[in-house]
Design a protein around this motif. Sequence first.
Motif, PDB file in Angstrom:
ATOM      1  N   UNK A   1     -39.709 -15.043   6.373  1.00 44.19           N
ATOM      2  CA  UNK A   1     -38.345 -14.570   6.091  1.00 44.19           C
ATOM      3  C   UNK A   1     -38.437 -13.187   5.438  1.00 44.19           C
ATOM      4  N   UNK A   2     -37.632 -12.244   5.929  1.00 43.93           N
ATOM      5  CA  UNK A   2     -37.654 -10.903   5.325  1.00 43.93           C
ATOM      6  C   UNK A   2     -36.272 -10.435   4.898  1.00 43.93           C
ATOM      7  N   UNK A   3     -36.213  -9.950   3.656  1.00 39.22           N
ATOM      8  CA  UNK A   3     -34.941  -9.511   3.076  1.00 39.22           C
ATOM      9  C   UNK A   3     -34.678  -8.055   3.445  1.00 39.22           C
ATOM     10  N   UNK A   4     -33.426  -7.794   3.843  1.00 34.61           N
ATOM     11  CA  UNK A   4     -33.039  -6.418   4.167  1.00 34.61           C
ATOM     12  C   UNK A   4     -33.074  -5.551   2.918  1.00 34.61           C
ATOM     13  N   UNK A   5     -33.096  -4.261   3.130  1.00 34.18           N
ATOM     14  CA  UNK A   5     -33.153  -3.348   1.982  1.00 34.18           C
ATOM     15  C   UNK A   5     -31.811  -3.231   1.303  1.00 34.18           C
ATOM     16  N   UNK A   6     -31.890  -3.045   0.021  1.00 33.26           N
ATOM     17  CA  UNK A   6     -30.744  -2.574  -0.710  1.00 33.26           C
ATOM     18  C   UNK A   6     -30.890  -1.049  -0.687  1.00 33.26           C
ATOM     19  N   UNK A   7     -29.852  -0.396  -0.194  1.00 33.56           N
ATOM     20  CA  UNK A   7     -29.897   1.062  -0.016  1.00 33.56           C
ATOM     21  C   UNK A   7     -28.938   1.751  -0.956  1.00 33.56           C
ATOM     22  N   UNK A   8     -29.205   3.047  -1.111  1.00 34.51           N
ATOM     23  CA  UNK A   8     -28.229   3.907  -1.781  1.00 34.51           C
ATOM     24  C   UNK A   8     -27.946   5.014  -0.786  1.00 34.51           C
ATOM     25  N   UNK A   9     -26.715   5.162  -0.406  1.00 33.75           N
ATOM     26  CA  UNK A   9     -26.333   6.121   0.649  1.00 33.75           C
ATOM     27  C   UNK A   9     -27.287   6.012   1.838  1.00 33.75           C
ATOM     28  N   UNK A  10     -27.447   4.820   2.322  1.00 32.50           N
ATOM     29  CA  UNK A  10     -28.253   4.520   3.516  1.00 32.50           C
ATOM     30  C   UNK A  10     -29.745   4.812   3.377  1.00 32.50           C
ATOM     31  N   UNK A  11     -30.201   4.995   2.165  1.00 32.51           N
ATOM     32  CA  UNK A  11     -31.621   5.218   1.958  1.00 32.51           C
ATOM     33  C   UNK A  11     -32.159   4.099   1.074  1.00 32.51           C
ATOM     34  N   UNK A  12     -33.324   3.582   1.411  1.00 35.13           N
ATOM     35  CA  UNK A  12     -33.896   2.469   0.655  1.00 35.13           C
ATOM     36  C   UNK A  12     -34.026   2.840  -0.823  1.00 35.13           C
ATOM     37  N   UNK A  13     -33.549   1.938  -1.678  1.00 35.71           N
ATOM     38  CA  UNK A  13     -33.760   2.179  -3.106  1.00 35.71           C
ATOM     39  C   UNK A  13     -35.237   1.999  -3.416  1.00 35.71           C
ATOM     40  N   UNK A  14     -35.839   3.007  -4.032  1.00 35.55           N
ATOM     41  CA  UNK A  14     -37.243   2.832  -4.407  1.00 35.55           C
ATOM     42  C   UNK A  14     -37.613   3.728  -5.581  1.00 35.55           C
ATOM     43  N   UNK A  15     -38.646   3.314  -6.270  1.00 38.08           N
ATOM     44  CA  UNK A  15     -39.132   4.075  -7.419  1.00 38.08           C
ATOM     45  C   UNK A  15     -39.545   5.466  -6.980  1.00 38.08           C
TER      46      UNK A  15
END
Length: 469
Positions: free
Chosen positions: A253-267
């Motif tokens: 099972x794979x969870x979709x990304x949480x994005x900010x303005x269509x860009x993956x939220x990441x450090x």
Amino acid sequence: MKIYNTLTKKKEEFIPVNPPNVGIYVCGPTVYDYFHIGNARSFVMADIIQRYMRYKGYKVKFVMNLTDVDDKIIKKANEEGVDAKEIAERFSEAFFEDIEKLKVRRADVYPKATEHIAEIVDLIKKLEKKGIAYRTNGDVFYDVLKFDGYGKLSGKKLDELESGARVEVNEKKHNPLDFALWKSAKPDEPHWESPWGEGRPGWHIECSAMSMKHLGESFDIHAGGHDLIFPHHENEIAQSEGATGKPFVKYWIHFGFLNIRDEKMSKSLGNFFTAREILKKYPAETIRLLFSQTHYASPLNFSEELLNSVNKGLEKITNFYQTINGLINQTDESAGYPQFDVQKFYHAFEAAMDDDFNTPKAVAVIYDFIKEANKLISGEKNYSKNFYADILKFMDKTAEGVLGIVQKEKVSQSDTPEKVDELLDLLIKTRLEAKKSKNYQLADMIRDELNKLGYILQDTKDGTIIKRK
Ligand code: AMP
Ligand code: ZN
């Protein structure tokens, strides 16, 4: 129950390997910093899946690893001039604090990589013996050409992967897709003894070793964010099946990304909010409701406006729950049970969740339930206790028990300032009693906690007075 399986790319009937047991492994955090609200999405959705499996009556064993030895941890430790262990401990503690605030139920096991070095070494030894792993100067690599099924999870052929993937180029490797199972020790890095000399495990092998140790060589569900399909989960399959010759995981099972303005939220992109900072402004239930309103596999565009609008939905649920909670104690014996089919709503909720954990539909069922019950209550309030109890039970089992979106602790809006004063009085009396019985620890705790809430206690010869900051 049907689950979309990344491995077969189909929605499949869920049939556990060993019913009624269900083993679930979810890739947990790398503990080098506070986790962001994107990570939180994966943790909360995994929590909803395990809660629903328990609701269905399965005997669930839920395992989430903590990656506590890793480049990022070492980097942070070097920046701060402390031990990698200290960083890992600090942020493991923060992880547990934050998931608790998010109402994520505790996993059955939280294995740590550094506590499974023996299992990791054994697994690499097996792979080496089978000729699937090779060593070069204290490093050990996995030879992807030796595993027939390589690429089956990500659905890619080897040549596509080679040209498309951002894989580390390293002249010690036979093939650019080969990946490190064991990394030889560098100065100032945590390291352990091994047949290949001192070193530390690669990231992928940790998850193979820990999942199989706690769930067996073949288990039911393995989950993580979408970013983990390749290479992390592809490599886990290669390692585990390469070593055991048995199918590793039945459903991926794979969870979709949480994005900010269509860009993956990441450090690394810097476009993140920590779960901590969001939790200071919004209750856990709002965050969970927001996540539940999108299917786990779809991308979710995050914004504070969205959180604010979800807050309104949450208010509806909270007010409903508290109204019923109030009414249940006011009915008289003669009141009757209205025309209301609770069972219909259980079925609809289960149908939604059985369809690949369709939480947006499940939330819609809860709103329908509230609407229908409210219609009854707006006319007549004096129904039998059983009716109100059934409503609360439904909300407790579904909205709260599975989705975790009922705010029970909230002080009801009708609490007057007088009521607050009574509660403060009660705490002052409790503190005095504590002091009398020489329980100074409790007395101080009450004073300090009230202080945090903005109340200063002063002991005078006439008793305790209380001031607002
Ligand atoms: P990490 O600490 O980066 O290893 O991530 C912990 C978990 O969060 C993994 O399952 C990741 O796949 C997941 N994750 C990371 N970023 C996101 C994101 N933006 N949206 C959803 N899940 C994410
Ligand atoms: Zn993993």
